[in-house]
Design a protein around this motif. Structure first.
Motif, PDB file in Angstrom:
ATOM      1  N   MET A 155      -1.867  -1.229  -6.548  1.00 31.20           N
ATOM      2  CA  MET A 155      -0.547  -1.295  -7.154  1.00 31.20           C
ATOM      3  C   MET A 155       0.370  -2.092  -6.229  1.00 31.20           C
ATOM      4  O   MET A 155       0.531  -1.766  -5.074  1.00 31.20           O
ATOM      5  N   SER A 156       0.940  -3.159  -6.737  1.00 34.34           N
ATOM      6  CA  SER A 156       1.800  -4.008  -5.913  1.00 34.34           C
ATOM      7  C   SER A 156       3.257  -3.842  -6.346  1.00 34.34           C
ATOM      8  O   SER A 156       3.581  -3.120  -7.275  1.00 34.34           O
ATOM      9  N   ILE A 157       4.097  -4.544  -5.669  1.00 39.05           N
ATOM     10  CA  ILE A 157       5.538  -4.483  -5.903  1.00 39.05           C
ATOM     11  C   ILE A 157       6.020  -5.911  -6.179  1.00 39.05           C
ATOM     12  O   ILE A 157       5.492  -6.868  -5.609  1.00 39.05           O
ATOM     13  N   SER A 158       6.991  -6.061  -7.047  1.00 35.42           N
ATOM     14  CA  SER A 158       7.464  -7.397  -7.410  1.00 35.42           C
ATOM     15  C   SER A 158       8.280  -8.024  -6.285  1.00 35.42           C
ATOM     16  O   SER A 158       8.840  -7.322  -5.438  1.00 35.42           O
ATOM     17  N   ASN A 159       8.350  -9.338  -6.311  1.00 40.89           N
ATOM     18  CA  ASN A 159       9.159 -10.063  -5.325  1.00 40.89           C
ATOM     19  C   ASN A 159      10.610  -9.602  -5.394  1.00 40.89           C
ATOM     20  O   ASN A 159      11.260  -9.409  -4.363  1.00 40.89           O
ATOM     21  N   ALA A 160      11.126  -9.425  -6.601  1.00 42.09           N
ATOM     22  CA  ALA A 160      12.516  -8.990  -6.771  1.00 42.09           C
ATOM     23  C   ALA A 160      12.737  -7.596  -6.190  1.00 42.09           C
ATOM     24  O   ALA A 160      13.772  -7.322  -5.580  1.00 42.09           O
ATOM     25  N   GLY A 217       1.824 -10.610  -5.062  1.00 45.73           N
ATOM     26  CA  GLY A 217       1.497  -9.215  -5.312  1.00 45.73           C
ATOM     27  C   GLY A 217       0.651  -8.599  -4.215  1.00 45.73           C
ATOM     28  O   GLY A 217       0.427  -7.397  -4.197  1.00 45.73           O
ATOM     29  N   TYR A 218       0.196  -9.407  -3.297  1.00 46.02           N
ATOM     30  CA  TYR A 218      -0.573  -8.909  -2.162  1.00 46.02           C
ATOM     31  C   TYR A 218       0.005  -9.441  -0.855  1.00 46.02           C
ATOM     32  O   TYR A 218       0.303  -8.678   0.051  1.00 46.02           O
ATOM     33  N   LYS A 219       0.187 -10.751  -0.786  1.00 43.74           N
ATOM     34  CA  LYS A 219       0.781 -11.391   0.388  1.00 43.74           C
ATOM     35  C   LYS A 219       2.188 -11.845   0.022  1.00 43.74           C
ATOM     36  O   LYS A 219       2.390 -12.485  -1.006  1.00 43.74           O
ATOM     37  N   TYR A 220       3.144 -11.514   0.876  1.00 44.46           N
ATOM     38  CA  TYR A 220       4.532 -11.868   0.633  1.00 44.46           C
ATOM     39  C   TYR A 220       5.090 -12.665   1.811  1.00 44.46           C
ATOM     40  O   TYR A 220       4.660 -12.480   2.953  1.00 44.46           O
ATOM     41  N   ALA A 259      13.073  -1.118   6.632  1.00 46.84           N
ATOM     42  CA  ALA A 259      13.554  -1.111   5.249  1.00 46.84           C
ATOM     43  C   ALA A 259      12.405  -0.969   4.264  1.00 46.84           C
ATOM     44  O   ALA A 259      12.528  -0.309   3.231  1.00 46.84           O
ATOM     45  N   LEU A 260      11.273  -1.583   4.577  1.00 45.52           N
ATOM     46  CA  LEU A 260      10.135  -1.629   3.652  1.00 45.52           C
ATOM     47  C   LEU A 260       9.066  -0.581   3.937  1.00 45.52           C
ATOM     48  O   LEU A 260       8.016  -0.578   3.286  1.00 45.52           O
ATOM     49  N   ASN A 261       9.326   0.320   4.874  1.00 44.24           N
ATOM     50  CA  ASN A 261       8.315   1.279   5.301  1.00 44.24           C
ATOM     51  C   ASN A 261       7.717   2.080   4.146  1.00 44.24           C
ATOM     52  O   ASN A 261       6.501   2.267   4.080  1.00 44.24           O
ATOM     53  N   THR A 276       3.755   2.091   3.352  1.00 44.49           N
ATOM     54  CA  THR A 276       2.929   3.298   3.453  1.00 44.49           C
ATOM     55  C   THR A 276       2.361   3.715   2.101  1.00 44.49           C
ATOM     56  O   THR A 276       1.300   4.331   2.039  1.00 44.49           O
ATOM     57  N   ALA A 277       3.030   3.358   1.011  1.00 39.31           N
ATOM     58  CA  ALA A 277       2.529   3.666  -0.333  1.00 39.31           C
ATOM     59  C   ALA A 277       1.446   2.683  -0.769  1.00 39.31           C
ATOM     60  O   ALA A 277       0.847   2.851  -1.830  1.00 39.31           O
ATOM     61  N   GLY A 278       1.221   1.646   0.028  1.00 36.57           N
ATOM     62  CA  GLY A 278       0.201   0.663  -0.301  1.00 36.57           C
ATOM     63  C   GLY A 278       0.658  -0.380  -1.307  1.00 36.57           C
ATOM     64  O   GLY A 278      -0.146  -1.144  -1.824  1.00 36.57           O
ATOM     65  N   GLN A 279       1.960  -0.446  -1.568  1.00 32.42           N
ATOM     66  CA  GLN A 279       2.495  -1.426  -2.519  1.00 32.42           C
ATOM     67  C   GLN A 279       2.668  -2.798  -1.895  1.00 32.42           C
ATOM     68  O   GLN A 279       2.682  -3.803  -2.590  1.00 32.42           O
TER      69      GLN A 279
END
Length: 79
Positions: free
Chosen positions: A1-6, A27-30, A54-56, A60-63
């Motif tokens: 599960m990834s996180i959006s750029n926005a 979605g994997y490398k930012y 800020a992104l911890n 840690t959630a693997g996003q």
């Protein structure tokens, strides 16, 4: 599960309110380009620690798996 750029940009801006943030990724490398006065007087390690703090939760959630950070002060961004 990834996180959006926005979403990555929003999280950083919530923790560093004056930040100008540009995120690119797949979605994997930012890659994050961040300009903020909060970086004044901080070395590269301290700047990166501020962003990682800020992104911890997302990390840690693997996003968020891989992040390249370019953190500059406003003066550095214009030179």
């Amino acid at each position: 599960m990834s996180i959006s750029n926005a979403a990555v940009a929003t999280i950083i801006q919530q923790h560093i309110p004056d930040a100008q943030v540009s995120i690119s990724g797949d979605g994997y490398k930012y890659e994050a380009d961040i300009v903020s006065a909060a970086f004044e007087g901080l070395n590269t390690l301290k700047r990166h620690q501020l962003v990682y703090a800020a992104l911890n939760e997302a990390i840690t959630a693997g996003q968020l798996h891989a992040l390249t950070i370019r953190a500059k002060t406003p003066a550095e961004a214009t030179s």
